[in-house]
Design an enzyme around this catalytic site. Structure first.
Site: not given
Ligand code: PMT
Length: 396
Positions: A209-212
């Site tokens: 995933s990512n940091h959003s």
């Protein structure tokens, strides 16, 4: 009523300037942050100290602060404001506004203001009725300036007639109505917004995933909904509450987001693609938790579908807005995404800029379209959202 609104109060040289003090207090009491710009002549009718005390901000009169030479940037002021209210507005100032004269800070700020502008005229009845004044006011109306009609009654000259500046409470009501009008400007329109991070499963336990956090996309959805639009928010996992009046579609993976967006896009008037979507997903998802061995491990990844590009292909006359999160060659990369994905404009934010990007409550963005780029200063994500929605309205 006006919580969080930024208002520039312009005061020109009229006896009605004494009412600006009451108006300023009413605006502040209604929750607005007020910055006062005065002309030289206005200072003879009401003191800068009075206005500074009531607005809780220093008064701006000159292009430079004569004490320290600091530049009073009319451009920044014009960008900061949600409304520029000139009350009282003399015949002289309105004539200059109508012809684009820029010989004081109040007027240069008018020429730089990107927000709605309202004027409350104040003058003697003959000046008000004069064909030149009426022509200038007509011109200002055509330029999009809101005129808050003066009242009739005793004038400072001793004459009785039309020309008295509207009462402060009436001006406040007009200001509130103006913001309400703006709020409903997208009634009957439908927008798709994507937000948050996608989650690409590796096995039942792990994912990519990512940091959003979803904050930027949720702010856009909220701003569109507040202006009366129907909003479908397709969101990856976030911890945020659903904004009021928004239809929520929860998804996890890029594939699910692709399906959800394509199911709704054709019924909309446009989309704002704010989600941080994984570009790659594991080729296979293990049914059971992967066990660790002694050696290293690698996971084969395959490309996800590009959601924005797929919408870009069938966009027609809809408005399509993209985001670009970059760490290098920012402008170049954003420009290429603008063209590749057929966006009307793209919102560039860079991880190299302090206060911009993931998780925080602020962002620093550049709005790029085919005609050029507009750099915005550090703002709350909600303010950035307002600017994005303003631009969407211009395109619509
Ligand atoms: O959520 P926050 O914590 O508030 O952070 C906000 C944000 C940084 C996530 C947001 O401001 C932002 O920049 N979002 C886009 C991030 C991104 O993935 O950009 P990109 O350059 O990789 O993608 C370009 C555009 O294509 C984006 O509009 C993206 O939504 C879209 N895209 C990308 C890949 C893909 N498979 N499908 C897409 O639709």
């Amino acid at each position: 009523m006006l919580k969080g609104k930024h208002i520039i109060l312009g005061v020109t040289g009229s006896i009605a300037a004494y009412k600006s003090a009451v108006l300023c207090r009413l605006l502040v009491s209604a929750g607005a942050e007020v910055k006062v710009v005065m002309t030289e002549l206005a200072k003879q009718f009401i003191t800068p100290l009075t206005m500074a005390t009531l607005s809780k901000n220093p008064i701006l009169v000159e292009f430079f602060n004569p004490e320290n030479g600091e530049w009073n940037s009319h451009v920044k002021l014009g960008e900061w404001a949600d409304l520029y209210l000139i009350a009282p507005a003399t015949a002289n100032t309105m004539a200059k506004m109508a012809t684009g004269v820029a010989d004081n800070l109040l007027l240069t700020t008018y020429l730089s203001a990107r927000c709605p502008v309202a004027v409350a005229p104040a003058m003697d009845l003959d000046m008000y009725a004069h064909v030149a004044t009426q022509r200038n006011m007509e011109r200002l109306k055509q330029d999009g300036v809101h005129i808050i009609e003066p009242g009739s009654g005793f004038l400072a000259s001793g004459l009785v007639g039309k020309g008295r500046m509207a009462e402060p409470q009436d001006i406040l009501d007009a200001v509130v109505a103006l913001f309400d009008e703006k709020k409903k400007s997208l009634e009957g329109k439908h927008f798709l917004v994507t937000a948050g991070a996608t989650i690409e499963p590796i096995d039942p336990v792990r994912f990519i995933s990512n940091h959003s956090s979803g904050k930027m996309g949720y702010a856009v959805a909220e701003s569109l909904a507040e202006r009366g639009a129907k909003v479908t928010l397709v969101s990856g996992r976030t911890s945020l509450a659903t904004p009021k009046g928004v239809d929520m579609v929860d998804v996890l993976s890029a594939e699910q987001m692709y399906e959800a967006c394509n199911a709704v896009f054709e019924q909309t008037d446009g989309a704002v693609m704010c989600a941080a979507v994984a570009d790659y997903t594991p080729q296979t998802v293990a049914d059971e938790k992967l066990k660790k061995g002694d050696g290293d491990m690698s996971i084969a990844l395959k490309r996800t579908k590009d959601i924005a590009a797929s919408l870009g292909e069938k966009k027609g006359s809809r408005v399509l807005v993209g985001f670009a999160m970059e760490t290098q060659n920012e402008r170049e990369n954003a420009q290429s995404k603008l063209e590749r994905k057929n966006f009307d404009f793209i919102v560039l934010n860079s991880l190299r800029t302090e206060g911009a990007g993931f998780r925080g409550d602020t962002n620093v963005v550049t709005l790029i379209d085919k005609c050029g780029a507009e750099e915005l200063p550090l703002m709350s994500k909600r303010e950035v959202a307002e600017r994005i929605v303003d631009k969407i309205e211009t395109i619509l």
